[in-house]
Write a protein that holds these residues in place. Structure first.
Motif, PDB file in Angstrom:
ATOM      1  N   TRP A  98       0.735  -1.330   0.010  1.00 13.79           N
ATOM      2  CA  TRP A  98       0.085  -0.121   0.018  1.00 13.79           C
ATOM      3  C   TRP A  98       0.932   1.355  -0.153  1.00 13.79           C
ATOM      4  O   TRP A  98       1.727   1.441   0.764  1.00 13.79           O
ATOM      5  CB  TRP A  98      -1.011  -0.063   1.152  1.00 13.79           C
ATOM      6  N   ASN A  99       0.548   2.268  -0.920  1.00 13.72           N
ATOM      7  CA  ASN A  99       1.388   3.208  -1.044  1.00 13.72           C
ATOM      8  C   ASN A  99       0.435   4.425  -0.402  1.00 13.72           C
ATOM      9  O   ASN A  99      -0.616   4.811  -0.959  1.00 13.72           O
ATOM     10  CB  ASN A  99       1.628   3.669  -2.648  1.00 13.72           C
ATOM     11  N   GLU A 100       0.713   4.981   0.790  1.00  6.41           N
ATOM     12  CA  GLU A 100      -0.275   6.048   1.450  1.00  6.41           C
ATOM     13  C   GLU A 100      -0.212   7.225   0.568  1.00  6.41           C
ATOM     14  O   GLU A 100      -1.145   8.085   0.624  1.00  6.41           O
ATOM     15  CB  GLU A 100       0.285   6.189   2.947  1.00  6.41           C
ATOM     16  N   ALA A 101       1.009   7.588   0.070  1.00  4.92           N
ATOM     17  CA  ALA A 101       1.027   8.976  -0.767  1.00  4.92           C
ATOM     18  C   ALA A 101       0.083   9.013  -1.872  1.00  4.92           C
ATOM     19  O   ALA A 101      -0.678   9.873  -2.120  1.00  4.92           O
ATOM     20  CB  ALA A 101       2.644   9.288  -1.100  1.00  4.92           C
ATOM     21  N   SER A 102       0.284   7.839  -2.670  1.00  6.04           N
ATOM     22  CA  SER A 102      -0.650   7.721  -3.813  1.00  6.04           C
ATOM     23  C   SER A 102      -2.042   7.381  -3.724  1.00  6.04           C
ATOM     24  O   SER A 102      -2.753   7.222  -4.604  1.00  6.04           O
ATOM     25  CB  SER A 102       0.100   7.135  -4.955  1.00  6.04           C
ATOM     26  N   LYS A 103      -2.358   6.739  -2.503  1.00  8.42           N
ATOM     27  CA  LYS A 103      -3.572   6.032  -2.412  1.00  8.42           C
ATOM     28  C   LYS A 103      -3.889   4.700  -3.139  1.00  8.42           C
ATOM     29  O   LYS A 103      -4.731   4.739  -3.404  1.00  8.42           O
ATOM     30  CB  LYS A 103      -4.719   6.961  -2.190  1.00  8.42           C
ATOM     31  N   ASP A 104      -2.837   4.197  -3.355  1.00  9.22           N
ATOM     32  CA  ASP A 104      -3.002   2.857  -4.147  1.00  9.22           C
ATOM     33  C   ASP A 104      -2.070   1.875  -3.935  1.00  9.22           C
ATOM     34  O   ASP A 104      -1.182   1.993  -3.027  1.00  9.22           O
ATOM     35  CB  ASP A 104      -3.163   3.241  -5.718  1.00  9.22           C
ATOM     36  N   THR A 106       1.170  -0.659  -5.154  1.00 10.48           N
ATOM     37  CA  THR A 106       2.241  -0.808  -6.016  1.00 10.48           C
ATOM     38  C   THR A 106       2.711  -2.313  -5.901  1.00 10.48           C
ATOM     39  O   THR A 106       2.913  -2.939  -4.849  1.00 10.48           O
ATOM     40  CB  THR A 106       3.586   0.041  -5.396  1.00 10.48           C
TER      41      THR A 106
END
Length: 371
Positions: A98-104, A106
């Motif tokens: 989970w990529n918290e910055a991009s909200k998706d 990877t």
């Protein structure tokens, strides 16, 4: 009270507290789910949706993981990381962070050529192992998980042998894998041979034992564990039945207690049971049946035995998967052929379902899970 000890709440502070309360209430009212899909048509992978209890709406937040046929998912509720079964001709598994910055999500690893049509995936209770079931090649594989890197390395493999008497049982068809609550036993459900196999993690060798032999032509598809007892439910796709078992703590084998029909005999042909879930309190079991497109509601007594109490429309076509919302108020349905997610309201006391207006178009959904 001394004057200098009095706390004065200014109007601006009061309004800020009220706004924070309202914001938190709104967040609590919105429950999040991930949807796995088949990507042959318009879908592109895994989608995130929200259910707003107050507004009675479903909202598609969009694509959060791009993959080919992520038909079933395993989600880590703490880290939000995710593993996906890739139901392709060559089979596969993919890991995502989970990529918290991009909200998706990877994708960090994809392993292919693991068997034909990887249809199910399950993570052990301690999040150290993940297993996949390959439907067409009739085998399962187990991987170790490096949680820091979300990296996978294969640690075990088993291919079943045999066949059944139904036309769809010409070979082994592993359809489901699931660890028990202790993490000691791994179950593998074979639709093609009417068997549930069990593997004991206390044995160094990855040896399959017969946990249960189902009736001829049952075609077991999924199992579900009762939350409060050692009862295990087998959903049988070909016979549209549920078999109730008691798990033996020392061997993991399953002792049959009961078998319940979901449909009348005249309705069985052309209909296929697909998914089963148990309420958090263990009082109700929900099973989806494709073809007739209905949800069976079964009440469970203190021993875990079942009685059919309701059949309700899925409000769509071909319910491949179902999920109970975390608050227990709703049952969400992934209708594969009509391409939508529908929602039924659930009475927590009686277990009964009723229709809502909540429905969301989403191409070929195959999995739905709480996030």
């Amino acid at each position: 009270m001394h004057a200098h000890l009095k706390k004065v709440i200014k109007p601006s502070m009061f309004m800020a507290v009220i706004m924070l309360f309202v914001a938190n209430t709104s967040i609590a009212a919105q429950q999040q789910f991930l949807i796995g899909t088949y990507t042959q048509s318009d879908s592109e992978g895994v989608y995130k949706i929200t259910l707003d209890d107050e507004k009675q709406t479903l909202t598609n937040l969009g694509l959060v993981a791009r993959a080919t046929n992520p038909a079933y998912l395993s989600i880590n509720s703490e880290t939000k990381n995710m593993l996906a079964a890739l139901e392709n001709d060559s089979g596969g598994i993919a890991s995502f962070m989970w990529n918290e910055a991009s909200k998706d999500y990877t994708m960090v690893q994809k392993i292919e050529d693991l068997g034909r049509h990887t249809c199910h995936i399950s993570t052990s209770p301690n999040n150290e192992k993940v297993a996949i079931a390959n439907y067409s090649s009739g085998d399962i594989r187990v991987f170790s998980i490096d949680q820091q890197l979300m990296a996978l390395s294969q640690s075990a493999y088993f291919k079943n042998q045999g066949k059944g008497e139904h036309s769809r049982q010409e070979a082994p068809h592993m359809h489901y894998v699931q660890w028990d609550k202790t993490g000691r036993f791994l179950y593998a459900v074979d639709l093609g041979t009417d068997e549930i196999k069990v593997f004991d993690s206390q044995n160094d060798a990855f040896d399959a034992q017969l946990a249960a032999k189902l009736d001829i032509g049952d075609g077991p598809r999924h199992i579900a564990l009762h939350p409060n007892t050692n009862v295990v439910y087998s959903l049988n796709e070909l016979s549209n039945t549920v078999t109730v078992f008691e798990q033996q703590a020392d061997t993991g084998k399953l002792l049959r207690l009961q078998k319940v029909n979901l449909l009348e005999d005249a309705e069985v042909e052309g209909n296929w049971a697909s998914a089963i879930k148990v309420s958090a309190d263990g009082r109700y079991v929900y099973a989806a049946v494709r073809g007739v497109n209905k949800i069976a509601v079964l009440s469970a007594n203190t021993e875990g035995k079942l009685a059919l109490v309701q059949m309700h429309s899925t409000m769509g076509n071909w319910p491949r998967d179902i999920e109970l919302s975390a608050d227990g108020k709703y049952l969400l349905i992934a209708n594969q052929k009509s391409g939508d997610i529908s929602v039924l309201a659930r009475d927590e006391k009686s277990g009964m379902l009723s229709a809502t207006k909540m429905q969301l178009a989403l191409s070929t959904p195959s999995y739905i899970g709480n996030l």
